[in-house]
Scaffold this motif. Structure first.
Motif, PDB file in Angstrom:
ATOM      1  N   ASN A 272       0.814  -1.215   0.000  1.00  0.00           N
ATOM      2  CA  ASN A 272       0.000   0.000   0.000  1.00  0.00           C
ATOM      3  C   ASN A 272       0.850   1.267   0.000  1.00  0.00           C
ATOM      4  N   GLY A 273       2.129   1.126  -0.348  1.00  0.00           N
ATOM      5  CA  GLY A 273       2.944   2.303  -0.609  1.00  0.00           C
ATOM      6  C   GLY A 273       3.977   2.672   0.433  1.00  0.00           C
ATOM      7  N   ALA A 274       3.998   1.981   1.564  1.00  0.00           N
ATOM      8  CA  ALA A 274       5.003   2.313   2.583  1.00  0.00           C
ATOM      9  C   ALA A 274       6.391   1.885   2.101  1.00  0.00           C
ATOM     10  N   ARG A 275       7.370   2.775   2.228  1.00  0.00           N
ATOM     11  CA  ARG A 275       8.731   2.442   1.813  1.00  0.00           C
ATOM     12  C   ARG A 275       9.662   2.223   3.010  1.00  0.00           C
ATOM     13  N   THR A 276       9.129   2.405   4.218  1.00  0.00           N
ATOM     14  CA  THR A 276       9.856   2.057   5.443  1.00  0.00           C
ATOM     15  C   THR A 276       8.929   1.268   6.349  1.00  0.00           C
ATOM     16  N   ILE A 277       9.427   0.143   6.857  1.00  0.00           N
ATOM     17  CA  ILE A 277       8.704  -0.662   7.841  1.00  0.00           C
ATOM     18  C   ILE A 277       9.440  -0.528   9.171  1.00  0.00           C
ATOM     19  N   VAL A 278       8.719  -0.115  10.194  1.00  0.00           N
ATOM     20  CA  VAL A 278       9.287   0.000  11.534  1.00  0.00           C
ATOM     21  C   VAL A 278       8.796  -1.180  12.367  1.00  0.00           C
ATOM     22  N   LEU A 279       9.729  -2.004  12.820  1.00  0.00           N
ATOM     23  CA  LEU A 279       9.396  -3.114  13.717  1.00  0.00           C
ATOM     24  C   LEU A 279       9.571  -2.625  15.144  1.00  0.00           C
ATOM     25  N   GLN A 280       8.452  -2.508  15.859  1.00  0.00           N
ATOM     26  CA  GLN A 280       8.486  -1.896  17.192  1.00  0.00           C
ATOM     27  C   GLN A 280       7.853  -2.820  18.223  1.00  0.00           C
ATOM     28  N   SER A 281       8.433  -2.816  19.421  1.00  0.00           N
ATOM     29  CA  SER A 281       7.879  -3.603  20.528  1.00  0.00           C
ATOM     30  C   SER A 281       8.340  -3.003  21.835  1.00  0.00           C
ATOM     31  N   GLY A 282       7.779  -3.533  22.940  1.00  0.00           N
ATOM     32  CA  GLY A 282       8.386  -3.271  24.222  1.00  0.00           C
ATOM     33  C   GLY A 282       9.703  -4.024  24.311  1.00  0.00           C
TER      34      GLY A 282
ATOM     35  N   VAL B  95      12.166  -1.917   0.562  1.00  0.00           N
ATOM     36  CA  VAL B  95      11.854  -1.022   1.674  1.00  0.00           C
ATOM     37  C   VAL B  95      13.058  -0.921   2.603  1.00  0.00           C
ATOM     38  N   ALA B  96      13.053   0.122   3.425  1.00  0.00           N
ATOM     39  CA  ALA B  96      13.989   0.220   4.546  1.00  0.00           C
ATOM     40  C   ALA B  96      13.334  -0.396   5.772  1.00  0.00           C
ATOM     41  N   VAL B  97      14.145  -0.946   6.663  1.00  0.00           N
ATOM     42  CA  VAL B  97      13.643  -1.529   7.904  1.00  0.00           C
ATOM     43  C   VAL B  97      14.268  -0.807   9.098  1.00  0.00           C
ATOM     44  N   THR B  98      13.395  -0.341   9.974  1.00  0.00           N
ATOM     45  CA  THR B  98      13.807   0.328  11.205  1.00  0.00           C
ATOM     46  C   THR B  98      13.469  -0.556  12.395  1.00  0.00           C
ATOM     47  N   LEU B  99      14.376  -0.633  13.349  1.00  0.00           N
ATOM     48  CA  LEU B  99      14.147  -1.393  14.576  1.00  0.00           C
ATOM     49  C   LEU B  99      13.914  -0.441  15.744  1.00  0.00           C
ATOM     50  N   SER B 100      12.847  -0.710  16.489  1.00  0.00           N
ATOM     51  CA  SER B 100      12.566   0.029  17.723  1.00  0.00           C
ATOM     52  C   SER B 100      12.157  -1.000  18.771  1.00  0.00           C
ATOM     53  N   ILE B 101      13.181  -1.726  19.266  1.00  0.00           N
ATOM     54  CA  ILE B 101      12.899  -2.881  20.129  1.00  0.00           C
ATOM     55  C   ILE B 101      13.708  -2.863  21.412  1.00  0.00           C
ATOM     56  N   GLY B 102      14.334  -1.724  21.720  1.00  0.00           N
ATOM     57  CA  GLY B 102      14.895  -1.555  23.046  1.00  0.00           C
ATOM     58  C   GLY B 102      16.311  -2.049  23.251  1.00  0.00           C
TER      59      GLY B 102
END
Length: 335
Positions: free
Chosen positions: A85-95, A118-125
């Protein structure tokens, strides 16, 4: 970079000339990013967290929250739908959820990158640095590591005794690995003031970050800060505008916390220097459970609608949802 004295920054923070500040921030954004706004699709794949942060609804002692973990096929499906659906960055986020192994996270990154451009971003602490090194080799591009405040004592208070320097060293180590790094603050935390925000702005600017986030404090009823005074929305806009002026090439999101104060909060943010919007594409059955603060993900809609709403918000300002991956203009990555 524009040079602003500390006195000038304080004057702006105190609201001495909002029109001038917001106009200048928008001019800087337009000069660097033209009329493009980057979309980052966030998959919040687990709300389990071992932290005890005083401001966050995901904190481990909160027994009132409905905990969930998504399995790998579900995470991949949400990521794929977002990409289609057009997103070019996927952010994988969790606690801070250590139930996912290094190999599982690596498999997610490789599958997402293999299937989509796509680019992949990590937000997992606070995972081990060797794990982050492995994930970089798997293809992860970016990391988000928030500090919430540049005051070490306040940091220790709000994060239940954790050490500020350990967080800061993590940011620097991940940058040295090759990751694009994002960090940021919460505007209006208890025991903070305008002078502390000045220091936050200067500190974040000195870090030369690829992405900087600053959203208003929203008290959560199931945290020790339940009765604290909420942050000031206008002050939050001033902070992001100043960050834009001092960091012209950094990506600065209009955060979801803005919408907790004003239904058009993110829209206003995009007109005052922000150039990124980050819609949640977490499956609707669990989206409201990623409840960091009241109002986040409160409306359960499907992935395509979430992205459509974000794109409509961008277009309503005569801006364009960017088709690029939105790499930082501080480096030489291909857009």
């Amino acid at each position: 970079m524009y040079a602003l004295s500390e006195l000038k920054i304080l004057n702006y923070l105190n609201g001495q000339n909002d029109d001038e500040l917001f106009e200048l921030a928008d001019q800087v954004r337009e000069k660097v990013f033209k009329n493009e706004v980057y979309l980052r699709a966030i998959v919040e794949f687990s709300n389990v967290c071992n932290k005890k942060c005083f401001y966050c609804g995901l904190r481990a002692p909160n027994s009132k929250i409905n905990r969930y973990r998504l399995d790998l096929p579900t995470i991949l499906e949400a990521s794929e739908t977002a990409a289609l659906n057009g997103a070019r960055t996927i952010v994988l986020q969790s606690g801070d959820d250590f139930s996912y192994s290094k190999e599982q996270i690596g498999e997610l990154i490789k599958e997402i990158k293999n299937r989509h451009d796509v680019a992949v971003t990590l937000s997992i602490g606070d995972r081990d640095l060797d794990e982050y090194g492995y994930w970089f080799e798997c293809g992860a591009d970016r990391c988000l590591i928030k500090i919430e405040t540049s005051n070490p004592e306040l940091y220790k208070q709000i994060r239940d005794g954790e050490k500020f320097n350990e967080r800061l060293n993590r940011i620097k180590s991940l940058h040295d690995m090759g990751y694009e790094i994002g960090s940021g603050i919460i505007v209006g935390l208890p025991d903070s003031d305008v002078e502390s925000l000045l220091q936050d702005i200067l500190f974040l600017t000195d870090l030369k970050l690829d992405m900087i986030a600053a959203g208003p404090f929203v008290p959560h009823p199931d945290t020790p800060f339940a009765e604290a005074v909420p942050g000031d929305l206008l002050l939050s806009y001033r902070v992001t505008a100043l960050l834009r002026i001092l960091n012209p090439e950094s990506n600065i999101p209009a955060t979801s916390a803005l919408d907790s104060f004003d239904a058009k909060g993110r829209e206003i943010g995009l007109s005052r220097g922000c150039n990124v919007i980050m819609p949640s594409v977490t499956p609707s059955a669990h989206r409201a459970d990623y409840n960091i603060y009241p109002g986040k993900n409160s409306v359960a809609i499907d992935v395509s609608d979430s992205l459509s709403q974000a794109e409509n918000t961008i277009r309503s300002l005569n801006l364009i949802p960017s088709s690029s991956k939105g790499f930082s203009k501080r480096n030489n990555n291909v857009q």
